[in-house]
Design a protein around this motif. Structure first.
Motif, mmCIF file in Angstrom:
data_model
loop_
_atom_site.group_PDB
_atom_site.id
_atom_site.type_symbol
_atom_site.label_atom_id
_atom_site.label_comp_id
_atom_site.label_asym_id
_atom_site.label_seq_id
_atom_site.Cartn_x
_atom_site.Cartn_y
_atom_site.Cartn_z
ATOM 1 N N LEU A 152 0.882 -1.343 0.025
ATOM 2 C CA LEU A 152 0.095 -0.079 -0.036
ATOM 3 C C LEU A 152 1.050 1.327 0.060
ATOM 4 O O LEU A 152 0.594 2.219 -0.574
ATOM 5 C CB LEU A 152 -0.881 -0.087 1.183
ATOM 6 C CG LEU A 152 -1.964 -0.956 0.957
ATOM 7 C CD1 LEU A 152 -2.797 -1.030 2.478
ATOM 8 C CD2 LEU A 152 -3.123 -0.883 -0.032
ATOM 9 N N ASP A 153 2.078 1.523 0.609
ATOM 10 C CA ASP A 153 2.928 2.382 0.602
ATOM 11 C C ASP A 153 3.405 2.662 -0.755
ATOM 12 O O ASP A 153 3.456 3.826 -1.181
ATOM 13 C CB ASP A 153 4.073 2.217 1.325
ATOM 14 C CG ASP A 153 3.898 2.308 2.874
ATOM 15 O OD1 ASP A 153 2.793 2.770 3.475
ATOM 16 O OD2 ASP A 153 4.563 1.675 3.686
ATOM 17 N N LYS B 238 0.477 4.394 -2.830
ATOM 18 C CA LYS B 238 0.427 5.727 -2.554
ATOM 19 C C LYS B 238 1.510 6.420 -3.171
ATOM 20 O O LYS B 238 1.300 7.383 -3.749
ATOM 21 C CB LYS B 238 0.547 5.999 -0.990
ATOM 22 C CG LYS B 238 -0.671 5.541 -0.260
ATOM 23 C CD LYS B 238 -0.767 5.716 1.083
ATOM 24 C CE LYS B 238 -0.091 4.716 1.957
ATOM 25 N NZ LYS B 238 -0.012 5.353 3.610
ATOM 26 N N SER C 101 0.778 9.353 -6.144
ATOM 27 C CA SER C 101 1.499 10.649 -5.963
ATOM 28 C C SER C 101 2.222 11.007 -7.122
ATOM 29 O O SER C 101 2.206 12.380 -7.285
ATOM 30 C CB SER C 101 2.355 10.947 -4.699
ATOM 31 O OG SER C 101 3.501 10.224 -4.911
ATOM 32 N N GLY D 127 -6.918 -1.794 2.535
ATOM 33 C CA GLY D 127 -5.942 -0.656 2.551
ATOM 34 C C GLY D 127 -6.351 0.323 1.032
ATOM 35 O O GLY D 127 -6.529 1.434 1.338
ATOM 36 N N LEU D 128 -6.820 -0.385 0.112
ATOM 37 C CA LEU D 128 -7.036 0.426 -1.139
ATOM 38 C C LEU D 128 -8.531 1.045 -0.873
ATOM 39 O O LEU D 128 -8.629 2.082 -1.401
ATOM 40 C CB LEU D 128 -7.462 -0.707 -2.200
ATOM 41 C CG LEU D 128 -6.115 -1.178 -2.688
ATOM 42 C CD1 LEU D 128 -6.456 -2.456 -3.853
ATOM 43 C CD2 LEU D 128 -5.006 -0.081 -3.232
ATOM 44 N N ASN E 176 -9.316 2.369 1.980
ATOM 45 C CA ASN E 176 -9.110 3.404 2.870
ATOM 46 C C ASN E 176 -8.484 4.565 2.136
ATOM 47 O O ASN E 176 -8.572 5.609 2.539
ATOM 48 C CB ASN E 176 -8.364 3.072 4.038
ATOM 49 C CG ASN E 176 -8.974 1.918 4.953
ATOM 50 O OD1 ASN E 176 -10.112 2.190 5.105
ATOM 51 N ND2 ASN E 176 -8.017 1.331 5.684
ATOM 52 N N LEU E 177 -7.781 4.205 0.927
ATOM 53 C CA LEU E 177 -7.347 5.022 0.213
ATOM 54 C C LEU E 177 -8.212 5.706 -0.944
ATOM 55 O O LEU E 177 -7.912 6.360 -1.880
ATOM 56 C CB LEU E 177 -6.090 4.560 -0.657
ATOM 57 C CG LEU E 177 -4.724 4.244 0.086
ATOM 58 C CD1 LEU E 177 -3.745 3.616 -0.595
ATOM 59 C CD2 LEU E 177 -4.295 5.503 0.719
ATOM 60 N N ASP E 178 -9.629 5.163 -0.808
ATOM 61 C CA ASP E 178 -10.619 5.464 -2.018
ATOM 62 C C ASP E 178 -10.240 5.131 -3.236
ATOM 63 O O ASP E 178 -10.366 5.892 -4.529
ATOM 64 C CB ASP E 178 -10.968 7.066 -2.143
ATOM 65 C CG ASP E 178 -11.553 7.373 -0.414
ATOM 66 O OD1 ASP E 178 -12.420 6.458 -0.189
ATOM 67 O OD2 ASP E 178 -11.364 8.488 -0.039
#
Length: 533
Positions: free
Chosen positions: A352-353, A356, A360, A387-388, A390-392
């Protein structure tokens, strides 16, 4: 199985080398032997394993590169004729088929045309890495100031001089490090490190390194001449190879280990072709110096590709997972991590890091593709999906499970070829989203297969997706299998094509070395470097 019993081998073999053993055709774990069998160790026979091989200093078997397909089919034909076709067998198991099952045309597909093409210097094309490297690597090292130095035992001074000459002037037809891989080769007088303690050189090497004047604008590269094999039966001696790699990584220094015994054996044999090894070493050195030997000829897409490979550490009986991430689909990988098998949340967090970081930089991500060394469980996938969310990010997650051992339970034969091996890039749908992918060097119907290339059996794939409908699209399936096929051509440790994609192979190599590092952590410099090649 060994012909000598456990009792006979005990003098030469440490007890932790015994794993599976046989007593009167029954299989047992050595550590769980019943008391009755402990009284009869002279009748208990060990099953072969790598630790036993190394402890007894038995030679490693050369890989079988003869035609597996013709031998396998011949054995199946024999078994059918002499066992299955007997009435006694059919009375117990009613087998209706009298021949191999023909594969329907609708089940057979192939990867995209020219998927085996690689790019070299000035975007020249070739399908054979060795031939393509004659035109020059795709991209030279990212560093302009490179200095090599040697680390070796005092008895191997002459070997250090020989290797220096090979890298400088070559060993025909290998023309030297620069002329083959475009890596400028330079050493500085009195900078190399010669140690005296062969069995415990770490402290000595570290003291010597403190005395060296390492310049901040110079990229240093160590050639470690190892007096011991990394498969040495003694655990402590075996770990030296890995600990030296770690010591250097902590100083932001990449290294290339060379087995001294192999060099000596090659020099002693006039017919030996050590130039083959030098080609492979040169490729690995270029890759470790952030050069690109060759690249996939493919269009870039907005997708993140993650490879998860595994290695079971024999000494601790713990399985470690290595991960590799690619921000492009051209085969260039970055950011390597390692975890224990049960650290599913940590693995998911690492993935997930990278998602992100990707978003970005690229603003948009179309899909996440995970190449996994086995079938991915719900427990392993759930933290990633959470996790995905939560990141929308409502994106499909494709899991391509890649069995790293060649498929033997299901094999297909090409009856239109005497070799019987299907053309490279052929894949067959065997049902339930499972596929056989034939990954070899038979690129055309009349391709000649070299002795070194061999006849690998297919690898087995299974594909699923969090958005289930997308896993049913033949076009998407072809893209994913095509990617697996292409990534097997990005192995920068050899100029020969591999059967397994680097998305599985590279992380596995990291996971093999990681347990030997202190503190259970890869030094920061090693997380974005191909130091493990």
């Amino acid at each position: 199985m060994f012909k000598k019993s456990v009792l006979d081998l005990m003098e030469a073999v440490p007890p932790d080398c015994f794993n599976w053993v046989i007593y009167k055709k029954d299989l047992y774990k050595y550590e769980k032997l019943p008391d009755t069998l402990k009284m009869e160790l002279e009748n208990v026979y060990p099953v072969w394993n790598f630790k036993l091989r190394d402890a007894l200093r038995l030679p490693a078997e050369k890989p079988d590169r003869t035609n597996k397909y013709t031998k396998f089919k011949s054995n199946i034909d024999y078994f059918y004729k002499n066992v299955i076709n007997e009435n006694g067998f059919r009375n117990i198991i009613p087998v209706d088929s009298e021949s191999f099952i023909p594969v329907k045309e609708t089940q057979i597909s192939s990867v995209k045309e020219k998927s085996n093409e690689l790019l070299f210097y000035n975007d020249t094309h070739d399908i054979v890495p060795f031939n393509g490297m004659k035109k020059g690597p795709y991209k030279p090292s990212a560093y302009s100031k490179i200095q090599f130095f040697y680390i070796f035992h005092k008895d191997d001074l002459q070997i250090a001089k020989v290797m220096h000459d090979f890298f400088s002037h070559g060993l025909p037809p290998f023309k030297g490090l620069y002329h083959f891989a475009k890596v400028p080769y330079n050493t500085q007088g009195n900078f190399s490190i010669m140690f005296t303690n062969k069995d415990n050189p770490l402290d000595e090497i570290e003291r010597e390194m403190i005395q060296r004047d390492f310049q901040p604008d110079v990229h240093y590269f160590a050639i470690y001449l190892s007096p011991h094999s990394k498969h040495h039966p003694n655990r402590e001696i075996r770990s030296i190879y890995y600990r030296i790699k770690e010591l250097l990584l902590k100083r932001d220094i990449t290294s290339q280990a060379i087995d001294v015994k192999k060099v000596k054996a090659a020099l002693a044999n006039d017919k030996s072709r050590y130039d083959y090894s030098l080609n492979n070493i040169a490729i690995a050195i270029l890759a470790k110096l952030d050069g690109i030997p060759w690249q996939l000829n493919t269009k870039l897409k907005n997708e993140l590709i993650v490879g998860i490979g595994a290695f079971k550490h024999i000494d601790t009986d713990v399985r470690y997972l290595g991960s590799a991430f690619s921000f492009t689909n051209n085969g260039k990988f970055k950011h390597f991590e390692c975890f224990q098998k049960d650290q599913t949340d940590e693995l998911a967090g690492s993935i997930l890091d990278q998602v992100k970081e990707y978003v970005s930089v690229n603003n948009h991500i179309q899909r996440l593709i995970i190449h996994f060394y086995k079938n991915m469980s719900k427990k392993e996938l759930q933290p990633i999906e959470n996790g995905l969310n939560n990141l929308d990010l409502d994106i499909p997650v494709f899991i391509v499970s890649i069995n790293k051992t060649e498929s033997r339970d299901i094999v297909a034969f090409d009856n239109n070829s005497e070799q019987l091996m299907p053309i490279s890039g052929t894949y067959i749908n065997v049902g339930f989203n499972k596929y056989l992918l034939f990954n070899n060097v038979r690129y055309y119907k009349d391709s000649r297969i070299g002795k070194i290339d061999g006849y690998p059996f297919p690898i087995k794939l299974s594909i699923r997706c969090t958005h289930e409908e997308e896993a049913k699209d033949p076009k998407v399936i072809r893209e994913l299998i095509n990617q697996v096929y292409q990534f097997s051509r990005m192995y920068w440790k050899s100029v020969r094509q591999q059967n397994l994609p680097v998305t599985i192979k590279y992380p596995e190599m990291v996971a093999e070395i990681f347990p030997h590092f202190s503190g259970n952590e890869i030094p920061e410099f090693g997380k974005d470097n191909l130091w493990f090649l």
